[in-house]
Design a protein around this motif. Structure first.
Motif, PDB file in Angstrom:
ATOM      1  N   TYR A 141       0.764  -1.248  -0.152  1.00  0.00           N
ATOM      2  CA  TYR A 141       0.096  -0.127   0.099  1.00  0.00           C
ATOM      3  C   TYR A 141       0.989   1.027  -0.100  1.00  0.00           C
ATOM      4  O   TYR A 141       2.079   0.934   0.266  1.00  0.00           O
ATOM      5  CB  TYR A 141      -0.954  -0.097   1.511  1.00  0.00           C
ATOM      6  CG  TYR A 141      -0.302  -0.150   2.534  1.00  0.00           C
ATOM      7  CD1 TYR A 141       0.233   0.956   3.258  1.00  0.00           C
ATOM      8  CD2 TYR A 141       0.228  -1.116   3.852  1.00  0.00           C
ATOM      9  CE1 TYR A 141       0.705   1.593   4.503  1.00  0.00           C
ATOM     10  CE2 TYR A 141       1.319  -1.107   4.327  1.00  0.00           C
ATOM     11  CZ  TYR A 141       1.539   0.018   5.049  1.00  0.00           C
ATOM     12  OH  TYR A 141       1.597   0.390   6.255  1.00  0.00           O
ATOM     13  N   PRO A 142      -0.132   2.563  -0.470  1.00  0.00           N
ATOM     14  CA  PRO A 142       1.227   4.106  -0.452  1.00  0.00           C
ATOM     15  C   PRO A 142       1.767   4.273   1.326  1.00  0.00           C
ATOM     16  O   PRO A 142       0.672   4.227   1.781  1.00  0.00           O
ATOM     17  CB  PRO A 142       0.433   4.939  -0.890  1.00  0.00           C
ATOM     18  CG  PRO A 142      -0.764   3.847  -2.037  1.00  0.00           C
ATOM     19  CD  PRO A 142      -0.838   2.413  -1.286  1.00  0.00           C
ATOM     20  N   ASN A 240      -4.238  -3.900  -4.678  1.00  0.00           N
ATOM     21  CA  ASN A 240      -4.813  -4.610  -4.616  1.00  0.00           C
ATOM     22  C   ASN A 240      -5.551  -4.776  -2.797  1.00  0.00           C
ATOM     23  O   ASN A 240      -6.284  -4.660  -1.870  1.00  0.00           O
ATOM     24  CB  ASN A 240      -4.956  -6.183  -3.637  1.00  0.00           C
ATOM     25  CG  ASN A 240      -3.719  -6.724  -3.347  1.00  0.00           C
ATOM     26  OD1 ASN A 240      -3.031  -5.711  -3.129  1.00  0.00           O
ATOM     27  ND2 ASN A 240      -3.348  -8.078  -3.577  1.00  0.00           N
ATOM     28  N   PHE A 241      -4.055  -2.745  -3.004  1.00  0.00           N
ATOM     29  CA  PHE A 241      -4.637  -2.143  -1.898  1.00  0.00           C
ATOM     30  C   PHE A 241      -6.051  -1.493  -2.047  1.00  0.00           C
ATOM     31  O   PHE A 241      -6.252  -0.201  -1.091  1.00  0.00           O
ATOM     32  CB  PHE A 241      -3.588  -1.574  -1.829  1.00  0.00           C
ATOM     33  CG  PHE A 241      -3.287  -0.619  -2.822  1.00  0.00           C
ATOM     34  CD1 PHE A 241      -3.513   0.465  -3.222  1.00  0.00           C
ATOM     35  CD2 PHE A 241      -1.835  -1.054  -3.769  1.00  0.00           C
ATOM     36  CE1 PHE A 241      -3.222   1.252  -4.796  1.00  0.00           C
ATOM     37  CE2 PHE A 241      -1.685  -0.323  -4.835  1.00  0.00           C
ATOM     38  CZ  PHE A 241      -2.022   1.022  -5.541  1.00  0.00           C
ATOM     39  N   SER A 242      -6.935  -1.387  -3.474  1.00  0.00           N
ATOM     40  CA  SER A 242      -7.804  -0.226  -3.462  1.00  0.00           C
ATOM     41  C   SER A 242      -8.802  -0.983  -4.154  1.00  0.00           C
ATOM     42  O   SER A 242      -8.572  -1.889  -5.558  1.00  0.00           O
ATOM     43  CB  SER A 242      -7.328   1.161  -4.265  1.00  0.00           C
ATOM     44  OG  SER A 242      -8.445   1.550  -4.985  1.00  0.00           O
ATOM     45  N   LYS A 243      -9.749  -0.937  -3.691  1.00  0.00           N
ATOM     46  CA  LYS A 243     -11.252  -1.755  -4.682  1.00  0.00           C
ATOM     47  C   LYS A 243     -11.710  -0.784  -5.211  1.00  0.00           C
ATOM     48  O   LYS A 243     -11.990  -1.972  -6.269  1.00  0.00           O
ATOM     49  CB  LYS A 243     -11.834  -2.006  -3.471  1.00  0.00           C
ATOM     50  CG  LYS A 243     -13.340  -2.487  -3.683  1.00  0.00           C
ATOM     51  CD  LYS A 243     -14.554  -2.933  -2.575  1.00  0.00           C
ATOM     52  CE  LYS A 243     -15.643  -3.603  -3.636  1.00  0.00           C
ATOM     53  NZ  LYS A 243     -16.064  -3.331  -4.477  1.00  0.00           N
ATOM     54  N   ARG A 305      -4.174   4.868   0.143  1.00  0.00           N
ATOM     55  CA  ARG A 305      -3.607   4.602   1.718  1.00  0.00           C
ATOM     56  C   ARG A 305      -4.466   4.984   3.154  1.00  0.00           C
ATOM     57  O   ARG A 305      -4.925   3.812   3.575  1.00  0.00           O
ATOM     58  CB  ARG A 305      -2.437   5.387   1.811  1.00  0.00           C
ATOM     59  CG  ARG A 305      -1.935   5.397   3.395  1.00  0.00           C
ATOM     60  CD  ARG A 305      -0.710   6.429   3.596  1.00  0.00           C
ATOM     61  NE  ARG A 305      -0.422   6.251   5.242  1.00  0.00           N
ATOM     62  CZ  ARG A 305       0.779   5.285   5.236  1.00  0.00           C
ATOM     63  NH1 ARG A 305       0.749   4.588   4.907  1.00  0.00           N
ATOM     64  NH2 ARG A 305       1.372   5.475   6.620  1.00  0.00           N
ATOM     65  N   SER A 306      -5.410   5.752   2.721  1.00  0.00           N
ATOM     66  CA  SER A 306      -6.436   5.902   3.758  1.00  0.00           C
ATOM     67  C   SER A 306      -7.175   4.705   3.276  1.00  0.00           C
ATOM     68  O   SER A 306      -8.221   4.237   4.656  1.00  0.00           O
ATOM     69  CB  SER A 306      -7.483   7.481   3.915  1.00  0.00           C
ATOM     70  OG  SER A 306      -6.582   8.410   3.509  1.00  0.00           O
TER      71      SER A 306
END
Length: 317
Positions: A141-142, A240-243, A305-306
Motif C-alpha cells: 500500500y502507499p 489490491n490496496f484499492s477496491k 492509503r486511506s
C-alpha cells in the motif's frame, strides 16, 4: 522590436516541440492502428518477424499471464518464468490449448543474482525471439520510505531493476547473432514524475524507461526491436490496496483487455502505454508541469492509503 520578435519565435518553437512531444504517443498509436489498412504488406506475423519462441517473466497473474496467452494465440511458443510452480503449470496448460509449446522455469527474481545462471542454462537450446520483461513488485500500500521494511525495498530493486537488466543482457546476444528479435520492457505511468508514497517503485520505473530507450539505440541497427510499454492503472492483484482499482473502469481495464491491446502494438510502436485510453491520459499528464503532477500523484496515493487503512482497520474489528 527585433529582439522581441526573435524571443517570440523561440518561445513558439519551444512550445511546439513540447506539445508535439506530449502528443507523440497518441500519434504513434493512431499510425499503428491505421497501418494495416493503408499498407497491409508491412504487417507480418510476429513469429515471422522475431522468431517462434517468447520468454515472459512474471506470467502467472495479471498482465504477464494474458500477454503470454495473446502471444500463444499468434502461434508463438512460450517460456514461462515465475516463482510459483503450481500456477506455472496451470498457465502452461491453458496456453497449450492454443496449439503451441510451453516450457516452465521456476525462478524467484527477489533472490537476486543467484537465479540467473539457472535461467540461462534452461534457455540455452531455445532460440528466443521475444523477451517480455514483465515481472515486477508493487507496494503493499502507499507509504513513506521509512515505513517500508528494508527487505521489501531490496526485493523491489532486485525484481524491478535487476531482472529487466539481467534478462535483457542474457538474451540480447542470441538475438544479435540471428539478426532479429524483440524486447518488451514493462514500465509504468509512475515513471512520469517522482512519487511521494511510492518513492522506490516510481524510481525503479524511471530506470526501466531510460534503460529501454538506451538499449534501443544500441541494438536497433542490429535488427532488434525494443519496446517501452508504460501502462497506467490496470485491474490486477498488484493494485489490491484499492477496491476502486480492482473493480476497474473505463480507464482501468482488466488485464485481459489490456494485454490484448498491448500485444497488437508489438512491433508497431516503440513507446506506448499499450492501451488507447491510457495513451490519452498519459498525454494530458505530460502537459502539466512536474510540480503539479507530483502534487496530484501524492494526493491520489494518500487517498489509496486511506482506503487501504480504513478497510484493514474494519477487518480487524
Amino acid at each position: 522590436m527585433f529582439t522581441a520578435l526573435i524571443l517570440t519565435y523561440i518561445g513558439a518553437y519551444v512550445v511546439g516541440l513540447y506539445v508535439i512531444g506530449s502528443l507523440w504517443s497518441v500519434l504513434e498509436l493512431a499510425i499503428s492502428y491505421l497501418t494495416p489498412y493503408f499498407n497491409p504488406t508491412e504487417v507480418y506475423p510476429l513469429w515471422k518477424k522475431y522468431g517462434n519462441w517468447a520468454v515472459v517473466t512474471g506470467c502467472t497473474d495479471g498482465i504477464g499471464k494474458y500477454y503470454a496467452l495473446e502471444l500463444a494465440k499468434k502461434n508463438i511458443n512460450i517460456v514461462l518464468v515465475s516463482r510459483n510452480p503450481e500456477k506455472l503449470k496451470d498457465v502452461a496448460q491453458e496456453i497449450e490449448k492454443h496449439g503451441v509449446k510451453t516450457k516452465i522455469i521456476v525462478a524467484d527474481f527477489s533472490q537476486g543474482p543467484e537465479v540467473y545462471q539457472r535461467i540461462e542454462d534452461e534457455l540455452k537450446e531455445i532460440p528466443v525471439g521475444i523477451l517480455v520483461n514483465n515481472v515486477g513488485v508493487q507496494y503493499e500500500y502507499p507509504m513513506p520510505l521509512c515505513e517500508m521494511p528494508t527487505s521489501k525495498a531490496m526485493e523491489m530493486i532486485n525484481v524491478n531493476v535487476v531482472a529487466v537488466t539481467r534478462m535483457s543482457r542474457m538474451l540480447l546476444p542470441g538475438m544479435e547473432a540471428r539478426g532479429r528479435g524483440a524486447i518488451v520492457n514493462v514500465s509504468s505511468g509512475s515513471e512520469l514524475q517522482p512519487h511521494p508514497m511510492w518513492a522506490i517503485y516510481g524510481a525503479s520505473k524511471v530506470y526501466v524507461r531510460n534503460f529501454t530507450r538506451a538499449i534501443r539505440h544500441e541494438y536497433a541497427p542490429k535488427g532488434i526491436y525494443v519496446q517501452h510499454l508504460s501502462p497506467l492503472f490496470v485491474s490486477t492483484k498488484m493494485n489490491n490496496f484499492s477496491k476502486k482499482l480492482l473493480d476497474g473502469s473505463l480507464f482501468v481495464p482488466d488485464a485481459e483487455t489490456y494485454a490484448r491491446s498491448a500485444v497488437n502494438l508489438l512491433g508497431r510502436v516503440q513507446n506506448t502505454t499499450g492501451y488507447w485510453l491510457h495513451g490519452i491520459q498519459y498525454t494530458f499528464y505530460k502537459l502539466a508541469p512536474e510540480w503539479a503532477r507530483i502534487k496530484i500523484g501524492q494526493l491520489m496515493l494518500k487517498d489509496f492509503r486511506s482506503e487501504y487503512m480504513s478497510n484493514n482497520v474494519a477487518k480487524t474489528k
